[in-house]
Design an enzyme around this catalytic site. Structure first.
Site, PDB file in Angstrom:
ATOM      1  N   LYS B  95       1.041  -1.200  -0.026  1.00  0.00           N
ATOM      2  CA  LYS B  95      -0.073  -0.096   0.122  1.00  0.00           C
ATOM      3  C   LYS B  95       0.707   1.048   0.020  1.00  0.00           C
ATOM      4  O   LYS B  95       1.954   1.194   0.651  1.00  0.00           O
ATOM      5  CB  LYS B  95      -0.775  -0.098   1.154  1.00  0.00           C
ATOM      6  CG  LYS B  95      -1.818   1.353   1.325  1.00  0.00           C
ATOM      7  CD  LYS B  95      -2.901   1.013   2.624  1.00  0.00           C
ATOM      8  CE  LYS B  95      -3.900   2.173   2.640  1.00  0.00           C
ATOM      9  NZ  LYS B  95      -4.653   1.807   3.960  1.00  0.00           N
ATOM     10  N   SER B 164      -9.232   2.851   2.578  1.00  0.00           N
ATOM     11  CA  SER B 164      -8.325   3.334   1.929  1.00  0.00           C
ATOM     12  C   SER B 164      -7.209   2.259   1.105  1.00  0.00           C
ATOM     13  O   SER B 164      -6.500   2.727   0.447  1.00  0.00           O
ATOM     14  CB  SER B 164      -7.507   4.054   2.658  1.00  0.00           C
ATOM     15  OG  SER B 164      -6.739   3.524   3.807  1.00  0.00           O
ATOM     16  N   SER B 188     -10.415   0.569   6.678  1.00  0.00           N
ATOM     17  CA  SER B 188      -9.649   0.679   5.489  1.00  0.00           C
ATOM     18  C   SER B 188      -8.994  -0.812   5.003  1.00  0.00           C
ATOM     19  O   SER B 188      -8.562  -0.704   4.036  1.00  0.00           O
ATOM     20  CB  SER B 188      -8.648   1.581   5.618  1.00  0.00           C
ATOM     21  OG  SER B 188      -9.190   3.214   5.417  1.00  0.00           O
TER      22      SER B 188
END
Lengths: 462, 462
Positions: B95, B164, B188
């Protein structure tokens, strides 16, 4: 105290009642009355710096232009009776483990040469917003560990200022600036503050925001303040915490913005800690004499001999060497390897050895360290309420001759218990500063600072 | 499951029993037997990426050369029967809130364009050392908050993948890679994993080392793993924790390196949480039907109606909106202002608003937030032992059409209690993935994962 007149110290004749420290809180009425200005105050700092810095070597970077601009703006605000904060115009220095805009962050390591300078760490940001005249970055040891920088003790340049907050302690001790930040993982605030005759607060773990700083031992690292007075230590630390906050998830420093009336302790617990055995005989005698003065002030003193829980806590303190080293080796593994990749020749043998030890360890080894620390903390919890505070030395003797930064062992008690501690520069030991440490339980910071003020009044103002 | 053959998904006809996920743990025997190689596995990933990535847009940066080199080295090691670790040769994505050597870290913000690339975060470092083929950085939302990146849901590109952890979820869901990291402050990891039909573990707070990552909400941010199977989620998370450790001061993930035998839960507690009211009717009906299947498996189910402590906990969950927003605004103040200084036009209105709110707040406001979170945690402690785990949905409905990343509310329970949670991709909701969340108390991660395996066997393998 005549903070603005003392510009040089005489070697080996340190007097804790006239140390030459520079104070700030008592200058504010003069600024508001028009009898003095922050700019003039800064210029007096620069005069001392010009004389002392070539031999003391406290700073790694300095930005006089930025500091003068901030001091001038503050001067205008005081003229109109509208200072921004308690730190408005205050010359301030920041330990070089923390980032400051316009100056590099080098951690006393060639591996970090020229790094950073693009942003302010959290505490530099709020100090700047509060009007402080951020003047310099101060020398630390390599990565905040043991390899020393060039700084010398302001009371005898053949001696160390201690570490890792070497530069801030020396700069404040020499009267070059009124205050600065230090940080502590073991004894990195309390010991150098003690060696350099400086007031300090190493607050409850997490009470001052560490964001924008670099630490290889994050589970014990604490940001603190060193200053020329207890009042300035407290007001600056409280200002940082109330604006930048504590570390995320932590409630910050409890108390009042300005330090209240001195508070006499009713009962203190004397701690020997595991450092007592290695303490110099003269220093032991000095401490016993100090405790005698406390008794004369009708302060009740207890010790390990008076209470089985106190004895159990003292014994728990002796377990620290069994876990602390390995704990740091594991926690520094990632950051250490990032540095080592830049070239082994850039890293000290000591740090390389710790990284290698961290690589050998398993997570179970680290858990054993945490478990031992938890047991120590549980023993500490059991002595809560037995006394108003704990009292011990800040170091095993006065600052040693040479560059080695001294034994941090007296810092371990507050560091490993996440508890607050003060250095009170109350004593002289063979012509050099010797600090008394006052320690409390978590979030007892304000109470400790009020007691610190009492010690100041009783031992230094008589 | 035929992980290496499914290369495209048919829109709106998602089947949780044949999702096209790519698994790793079951490939290792083939590598050791010489029937397959990590390099060939990587090439199959790249073939899917070539087909799917132009429309899914999961990646912000990719380094095929580095990944191929790592896969080749792993191939040689398997040939000699000597893989370095369970992740040796595994294609892996990270990520873009976390730093990776050779690729920028941009946090989906123009304010971070081109930043970093000089070092690996802690988990990338140990994965690389373990032989993983780190292939790409994955899209996130702006600073890990709400403003979306370009990524689309792999099962319907008119829909969001959630956020996210948008890119990792979409990449694993599309079968482009077997695993990657996500991170979670609210929902997320769990929500996008649910939207994209992916297995995930959001571990106990602090269980996976976050060093080298960027979070604006540090007191709740957790690193986790998303993968094509429960086994790979666990083995990867455990590998990271046992080598890089947890966050400093945290004991890391307890359990075994490989996931053991499936464990049937005896009793589960059904949680509505504050998200239930806003849950779509079809999704509510799907969940009730799922609970019915559990009862048919002789799993005892309890709820708020069976126990006053459960009711008190459900009520405590409804206080989350009263503290969570402000808590984040205070914690992001410093990092937010550093970004804002680069130019307000580079920052979204949403983030600017939160920074401004943080600036209005006092530390007492923040303490009230922490106190409310502590009260919720105390209510959570009181339901410990009432059931083997808690079960709820991962989101209020299937991934919404459009770019808005969906409501994170179902993530709040584990996020605010620092507790572990899994997403189990067990259901289809109107042709799209719908996740079941399994939640436990702190350090119950391994037990949850064993139960996750039972759900897999019972609901997907029959």
């Amino acid at each position: 105290m005549a903070p603005d007149t003392a510009t040089t110290a005489t070697l080996g004749t340190y007097d804790p009642k006239a140390p030459g420290l520079r104070t700030w809180h008592d200058a504010l009425p003069r600024f508001l009355a028009g009898a003095d200005t922050p700019r003039a105050y800064l210029e007096r700092c620069l005069e001392v710096i010009e004389v002392r810095e070539p031999e003391v070597k406290a700073f790694v970077a300095m930005d006089i232009t930025v500091a003068r601009k901030a001091a001038d703006k503050a001067t205008t605000r005081y003229r109109y009776g509208r200072p921004l904060s308690v730190v408005d115009g205050m010359p301030f220095v920041i330990k070089d483990l923390y980032e400051v805009k316009g100056m590099p962050t080098e951690l006393n390591s060639p591996a970090m040469r020229g790094y950073g300078g693009d942003k302010d760490c959290a505490h530099a940001m709020v100090l700047r917003e509060g009007g402080a005249a951020i003047l310099a970055k101060t020398v630390t040891t390599e990565f905040g560990s043991s390899d020393p920088g060039p700084t010398r003790n302001p009371f005898d340049i053949t001696r160390t200022p201690g570490g890792s907050s070497s530069g801030t302690s020396a700069a404040v001790g020499a009267g070059m600036v009124p205050a600065g930040t230090g940080s502590q993982v073991r004894g990195s605030i309390q010991r150098p503050a003690g060696y350099c005759g400086v007031w300090s607060i190493k607050p409850t773990f997490g009470a001052l925001n560490r964001l924008g700083g670099h630490s290889m031992s994050p589970s014990q690292s604490v940001l603190g303040v060193e200053a020329g007075s207890m009042e300035d230590c407290w007001a600056t630390a409280y200002f940082i915490s109330s604006t930048a906050g504590g570390d995320p998830g932590h409630p910050g420093l409890y108390g009042e913005p300005h330090l209240g009336e001195a508070k006499k302790p009713t009962r203190l617990a004397r701690l020997d800690t595991l450092g007592w055995d290695g303490t110099e005989d003269d220093t032991k005698a000095l401490f016993e004499d100090f405790l005698g003065h406390l008794r004369m002030q009708n302060v009740d003193l207890i010790s390990r001999h008076d209470d089985p829980d106190m004895e159990a806590f003292e014994q728990a303190l002796t377990t620290i060497p069994d876990f602390l080293g390995d704990m740091f080796c594991w926690e520094m593994k990632w950051a250490g390897k990032i540095q080592r990749e830049k070239g082994e020749h850039l890293i000290s043998e000591a740090i390389l050895g710790r990284i290698a030890r961290g690589e050998e360890m398993t997570i179970e080894d680290y858990r054993r360290c945490l478990d031992m620390r938890d047991s120590l903390r549980a023993a500490f919890d059991r002595v809560k309420g037995k006394a108003d505070a704990f009292v011990t030395l800040s170091a095993q003797g006065p600052a040693p001759v040479g560059m080695a930064v001294g034994n941090p062992v007296y810092g371990d008690i507050s560091a490993c218990t996440a508890a607050p501690a003060l250095n009170l520069p109350l004593l002289a030991d063979r012509g050099m500063p010797m600090g008394i440490q006052l320690l409390g339980h978590a979030h007892q910071d304000y109470d400790l600072a009020l007691m610190g003020r009492w010690f100041d009044q009783v031992f230094l103002r008589d």
